[in-house]
Design a protein around this motif. Sequence first.
Motif, mmCIF file in Angstrom:
data_model
loop_
_atom_site.group_PDB
_atom_site.id
_atom_site.type_symbol
_atom_site.label_atom_id
_atom_site.label_comp_id
_atom_site.label_asym_id
_atom_site.label_seq_id
_atom_site.Cartn_x
_atom_site.Cartn_y
_atom_site.Cartn_z
ATOM 1 N N ILE A 215 64.302 49.390 33.712
ATOM 2 C CA ILE A 215 63.347 49.118 32.893
ATOM 3 C C ILE A 215 62.283 48.300 33.435
ATOM 4 N N LEU A 216 62.725 47.296 33.979
ATOM 5 C CA LEU A 216 62.154 46.089 34.613
ATOM 6 C C LEU A 216 61.370 46.824 35.759
ATOM 7 N N LEU A 217 61.903 47.873 36.609
ATOM 8 C CA LEU A 217 61.394 48.452 37.816
ATOM 9 C C LEU A 217 60.083 49.144 37.131
ATOM 10 N N PHE A 218 60.257 49.826 36.111
ATOM 11 C CA PHE A 218 58.983 50.450 35.872
ATOM 12 C C PHE A 218 57.661 49.609 35.345
ATOM 13 N N ILE A 219 58.252 48.343 34.878
ATOM 14 C CA ILE A 219 57.430 47.344 34.373
ATOM 15 C C ILE A 219 56.529 46.833 35.462
ATOM 16 N N ALA A 220 57.407 46.609 36.499
ATOM 17 C CA ALA A 220 56.774 45.899 37.959
ATOM 18 C C ALA A 220 55.927 46.747 38.506
ATOM 19 N N LEU A 221 56.201 48.138 38.723
ATOM 20 C CA LEU A 221 55.524 49.199 39.156
ATOM 21 C C LEU A 221 54.139 49.453 38.269
ATOM 22 N N ASN A 222 54.170 49.126 37.176
ATOM 23 C CA ASN A 222 53.019 49.137 36.332
ATOM 24 C C ASN A 222 52.159 48.091 36.596
ATOM 25 N N GLY A 223 52.982 46.799 36.785
ATOM 26 C CA GLY A 223 52.002 45.329 36.996
ATOM 27 C C GLY A 223 51.456 45.515 38.229
ATOM 28 N N THR A 224 51.977 46.112 39.321
ATOM 29 C CA THR A 224 51.621 46.460 40.761
ATOM 30 C C THR A 224 50.265 47.196 40.678
ATOM 31 N N LYS A 225 50.284 48.194 39.696
ATOM 32 C CA LYS A 225 49.064 49.102 39.748
ATOM 33 C C LYS A 225 48.037 48.348 39.064
ATOM 34 N N GLU A 226 48.338 47.728 37.987
ATOM 35 C CA GLU A 226 47.150 46.962 37.256
ATOM 36 C C GLU A 226 46.878 45.559 37.971
ATOM 37 N N TRP A 227 47.440 44.927 38.883
ATOM 38 C CA TRP A 227 46.850 43.987 39.378
ATOM 39 C C TRP A 227 46.046 44.139 40.686
ATOM 40 N N ILE A 228 46.480 45.394 41.378
ATOM 41 C CA ILE A 228 45.809 45.682 42.419
ATOM 42 C C ILE A 228 44.462 46.318 42.179
ATOM 43 N N GLN A 229 44.266 46.832 41.055
ATOM 44 C CA GLN A 229 43.033 47.238 40.423
ATOM 45 C C GLN A 229 42.012 45.905 39.837
ATOM 46 N N THR A 230 42.783 45.032 39.361
ATOM 47 C CA THR A 230 42.178 43.580 38.875
ATOM 48 C C THR A 230 41.782 42.979 40.138
ATOM 49 N N ALA A 231 42.519 42.862 41.120
ATOM 50 C CA ALA A 231 42.028 42.358 42.481
ATOM 51 C C ALA A 231 41.112 43.000 43.006
ATOM 52 N N LYS A 232 40.920 44.392 42.956
ATOM 53 C CA LYS A 232 39.792 44.895 43.760
ATOM 54 C C LYS A 232 38.581 44.538 42.724
ATOM 55 N N ALA A 233 38.524 44.704 41.457
ATOM 56 C CA ALA A 233 37.508 44.402 40.560
ATOM 57 C C ALA A 233 36.953 42.886 40.955
ATOM 58 N N ASN A 234 37.870 41.909 41.249
ATOM 59 C CA ASN A 234 37.448 40.516 41.393
ATOM 60 C C ASN A 234 36.921 40.334 42.989
ATOM 61 N N THR A 235 37.433 41.151 43.766
ATOM 62 C CA THR A 235 36.824 41.006 45.126
ATOM 63 C C THR A 235 35.387 41.567 45.185
ATOM 64 N N SER A 236 35.154 42.577 44.491
ATOM 65 C CA SER A 236 33.867 43.145 44.314
ATOM 66 C C SER A 236 32.823 42.190 43.710
ATOM 67 N N GLU A 237 33.377 41.685 42.411
ATOM 68 C CA GLU A 237 32.543 40.525 41.850
ATOM 69 C C GLU A 237 32.033 39.491 42.804
ATOM 70 N N LEU A 238 33.174 38.994 43.560
ATOM 71 C CA LEU A 238 32.976 37.950 44.481
ATOM 72 C C LEU A 238 31.826 38.375 45.443
ATOM 73 N N GLU A 239 32.319 39.578 46.140
ATOM 74 C CA GLU A 239 31.023 39.995 47.062
ATOM 75 C C GLU A 239 29.856 39.933 46.493
ATOM 76 N N TYR A 240 29.535 40.551 45.165
ATOM 77 C CA TYR A 240 28.535 40.664 44.511
ATOM 78 C C TYR A 240 27.858 39.283 44.499
ATOM 79 N N ARG A 241 28.230 38.269 43.883
ATOM 80 C CA ARG A 241 27.839 36.830 43.763
ATOM 81 C C ARG A 241 27.353 36.281 45.387
ATOM 82 N N GLU A 242 28.264 36.484 46.161
ATOM 83 C CA GLU A 242 27.737 36.186 47.701
ATOM 84 C C GLU A 242 26.621 36.502 47.973
ATOM 85 N N ARG A 243 26.227 37.993 47.601
ATOM 86 C CA ARG A 243 25.119 38.776 48.016
ATOM 87 C C ARG A 243 24.039 38.060 47.341
ATOM 88 N N VAL A 244 24.113 37.710 45.884
ATOM 89 C CA VAL A 244 23.150 37.309 45.268
ATOM 90 C C VAL A 244 22.547 35.848 45.493
#
Length: 245
Positions: A215-244
Amino acid sequence: MDITSWFDINNTFVVIPIGGGYAMSWIEMIGTLFGLLCIWCASQEKIINYLFGLINVTLFGIIFYQIQLYGLLILQLFFFCANIYGWYAWSRPDAMNGEALKVRWLAKDKLIKTSVISVIAIMLLTVFIDPFFSVLASLAVGVLNTFGASITLSALDPDAFPFWDAAITVLSVVAQILMTRKYVENWILWVVINIISVGVYAAQGVYAMSIEYVILLFIALNGTKEWIQTAKANTSELEYRERVL
């Protein structure tokens, strides 16, 4: 009923029909529930995960005390402190930009250093795991006896799976530290840890814990997916701020 009986591992909540029958105690059931809530909320980046984590490690610490697994008891003390720090770090604005910690990837140099240290630590612990945990057990017993526990430490049997046990221990510490700093890699490590744990517990015939780690394995797999998406969004936001700017 005396309230202390709820913390007794012999106070059975349910007998699970696995193997010869596994008697799950109330404290194990509640501790496991809060552990699952902790991991799930962490995967959703909810700070309440640390409250659930503190309850989980406290109850599991009581369990390990009763079944005389003093090395794991010491590990719970580390997790307790790490949960307090994580709660503080997640809720405190970053000193650099005044914002709360954001989910991100480890920098390449930090990733290399972390990997090298982890490999060396696993190799060393594999070789010295029996004397290491013997010292930890003696330390834990000494501390508990200072407070009047009157415990006699029994001779410890050799570790059944020294390499895998060392890997779980070291990677758990590293993953917990990375989680407190919101690095995506913590979830990748938890996936690896949970896969190893499922195999080790199944090999030892502790099937209920093996199922728990599935059960913990499936939660960790979901956490990996969620945090990868969040990290991508945060990176895009940071790059946008730097350009602005």
